[in-house]
Motif scaffolding. Sequence first.
Motif, short mmCIF file in Angstrom:
data_model
loop_
_atom_site.label_atom_id
_atom_site.label_comp_id
_atom_site.label_asym_id
_atom_site.label_seq_id
_atom_site.Cartn_x
_atom_site.Cartn_y
_atom_site.Cartn_z
N GLU A 112 0.83 -1.20 0.00
CA GLU A 112 0.00 0.00 0.00
C GLU A 112 0.86 1.25 0.00
O GLU A 112 0.58 2.23 -0.71
CB GLU A 112 -0.93 -0.01 1.20
CG GLU A 112 -1.87 1.19 1.24
CD GLU A 112 -2.87 1.14 2.38
OE1 GLU A 112 -3.75 2.02 2.43
OE2 GLU A 112 -2.76 0.22 3.23
N ARG A 113 1.94 1.24 0.80
CA ARG A 113 2.83 2.40 0.86
C ARG A 113 3.47 2.66 -0.50
O ARG A 113 3.52 3.80 -0.98
CB ARG A 113 3.92 2.17 1.92
CG ARG A 113 4.84 3.37 2.13
CD ARG A 113 6.04 3.03 2.97
NE ARG A 113 6.96 2.15 2.27
CZ ARG A 113 7.81 2.57 1.33
NH1 ARG A 113 7.85 3.87 0.98
NH2 ARG A 113 8.62 1.73 0.74
N GLN A 114 3.95 1.60 -1.14
CA GLN A 114 4.63 1.78 -2.42
C GLN A 114 3.65 2.14 -3.54
O GLN A 114 4.00 2.88 -4.46
CB GLN A 114 5.42 0.51 -2.76
CG GLN A 114 6.57 0.27 -1.81
CD GLN A 114 7.49 -0.86 -2.23
OE1 GLN A 114 7.62 -1.17 -3.41
NE2 GLN A 114 8.15 -1.49 -1.27
N ALA A 115 2.43 1.65 -3.44
CA ALA A 115 1.41 2.04 -4.43
C ALA A 115 1.10 3.53 -4.30
O ALA A 115 0.98 4.24 -5.31
CB ALA A 115 0.15 1.22 -4.24
N SER A 116 0.97 4.01 -3.07
CA SER A 116 0.70 5.44 -2.85
C SER A 116 1.85 6.29 -3.35
O SER A 116 1.62 7.34 -3.96
CB SER A 116 0.46 5.70 -1.35
OG SER A 116 -0.68 5.02 -0.90
N ALA A 117 3.08 5.84 -3.10
CA ALA A 117 4.24 6.60 -3.55
C ALA A 117 4.30 6.65 -5.07
O ALA A 117 4.59 7.70 -5.66
CB ALA A 117 5.52 5.97 -2.99
#
Length: 215
Positions: free
Chosen positions: A194-199
Motif C-alpha cells: 500500500e505504501r509503495q502504491a501510494s508513492a
Amino acid sequence: MSALRLLFIECSPRGDKATSSEFGRHLLSAITTRIGHEVIVTKRHIGSESLPPISAAYAESSLLPAAEARARFPGQLDISDRLIDELKAADLLVIATPVHNFTVPAALKAWIDYVVRNDVTFKKSPEGKVGLLNDRPTLIAVTSGGAMFCDPPRQPDFFRPYLHAVLGVIGLHDVSFAQSTGLAISSEPFAEVERQASAWAESHLDQLLSAVDSN
C-alpha cells in the motif's frame, strides 16, 4: 466526456494472499479516484481462472492467414477472439502480476500467447512483425518477494525486457511499470504494498493519466 474503459488483469494464483493483486487494486483505486469521470472496468483474473493451454489446432492456426485459420479451425479461436476484443476495447490496460523465476508467470504467458496472433494483432513483413493494435497506455503493476529491478542488479531481469518486446509486437509501446519489491523480508508486506502504491501514484499517476487523455 466519455467513460474511460479499463482492462484489469490479475495474474497471481494466490487469491487474497497475492501481493500483486493487492498492489494492482490500490493503483486501480487511485486511477478511478483521480480520473475525474466515469471508469468502466473489465476484470479478468487469469491467475485463479486459468486459461486453457494452447491447443494443437490453435498452434497450427497461428501459421495461417486469419481468414484461412478461421475456415480451417472453426471454434478453436473463440478464446483468443474474446481476449483480443477485451484488449481492443480498453483505453488503458493494467496488469497486476508477480515475478516467477525472473520473468512472467505462466498465466500471463498464456494470455500473451492468445493475444499475440498472426494477421490479427500483428502482421509479418520483410522487416519483422508489425503491430496492428492501436497503442494505449499499459501499466504493469508488479510485485516480487526478492530484490528484483535493482541498480546494480542483484537478480536477472527477463521480466521487463520480455514484456516491452512482446507487447510491442502487437502495437503496445506505451508500457510503464509500477513495482513493489523485496516483500519477502517485510514483516507487513500488504502495508508495504500500500505504501509503495501510494508513492508511485503520487509521483507517476498524473503522467499516466495524461497519456490516457492524449489517446
